[in-house]
Design a protein around this motif. Sequence first.
Motif, PDB file in Angstrom:
ATOM      1  N   LEU A 146       0.822  -1.208   0.000  1.00  0.00           N
ATOM      2  CA  LEU A 146       0.000   0.000   0.000  1.00  0.00           C
ATOM      3  C   LEU A 146       0.857   1.259   0.000  1.00  0.00           C
ATOM      4  O   LEU A 146       0.553   2.228  -0.689  1.00  0.00           O
ATOM      5  N   ASP A 149       1.957   2.068  -3.404  1.00  0.00           N
ATOM      6  CA  ASP A 149       0.926   2.252  -4.434  1.00  0.00           C
ATOM      7  C   ASP A 149       0.008   3.417  -4.058  1.00  0.00           C
ATOM      8  O   ASP A 149      -1.089   3.230  -3.551  1.00  0.00           O
ATOM      9  N   LEU A 152      -3.620   3.568  -5.080  1.00  0.00           N
ATOM     10  CA  LEU A 152      -4.580   2.823  -4.260  1.00  0.00           C
ATOM     11  C   LEU A 152      -4.678   3.419  -2.861  1.00  0.00           C
ATOM     12  O   LEU A 152      -5.778   3.524  -2.294  1.00  0.00           O
ATOM     13  N   LEU A 156      -8.212   4.819  -0.930  1.00  0.00           N
ATOM     14  CA  LEU A 156      -8.593   4.045   0.256  1.00  0.00           C
ATOM     15  C   LEU A 156      -8.662   4.946   1.486  1.00  0.00           C
ATOM     16  O   LEU A 156      -9.609   4.863   2.286  1.00  0.00           O
ATOM     17  N   LEU A 197      -7.743  -5.782  -1.849  1.00  0.00           N
ATOM     18  CA  LEU A 197      -7.349  -5.012  -3.036  1.00  0.00           C
ATOM     19  C   LEU A 197      -5.881  -5.162  -3.397  1.00  0.00           C
ATOM     20  O   LEU A 197      -5.498  -4.956  -4.552  1.00  0.00           O
TER      21      LEU A 197
END
Length: 198
Positions: A146, A149, A152, A156, A197
Amino acid sequence: MARSRADDYDHKRRAILDKAAELFAEEGFDRTSISRISAACGVSKALLYHYYGSKDDLLFDVIGQHLDSLIEIVEAADDANLAPQARLHALVTAILEAYRGANAEHKVQINALSQLPPKRAEELKDKERRLVRIVAGAVAAIDPALAADRALLMPLTMSLFAMLNWHYMWYRPGGAMSREAYADMVTRLILSGARELI
């Protein structure tokens, strides 16, 4: 010689700010006049202008002080040494507690920040971004993927804020779900969603 402030200056200024927040939330920033605020505060317009030079100044302080309080509370609650779930839960709980009794200020932040002149609005948006960065750090700690990225991580994180920011629309003390239970539910949703995810 400069005129000294009255002993109750800060108290009166805070009372004006609180009443303005209520009126901006209930009636809308555009529809709330300085005359309406002064009448609701039981003071003259001249006295109100002694504390705040304009309606924009009031709006800026309502939102700015709300954001300052949120940042202070969230910074105090954030502990990078905690396990990811415990860290995120602590932040979610802190934010929901900070919103307790601050529905008017929160609603004004969401609905009226854009009505400030661009330079002043940008100053407040910087505070919002600071708050988001703190929470994004806790979300990123869920999994190293995470953190790498951002495409993403940020959606989120903003989805987490959406769940927290709009809870005032439906949440009622004494209802079927406590604030604590909601904090737990939101934390688990973000954790499980993030892991699904990645």
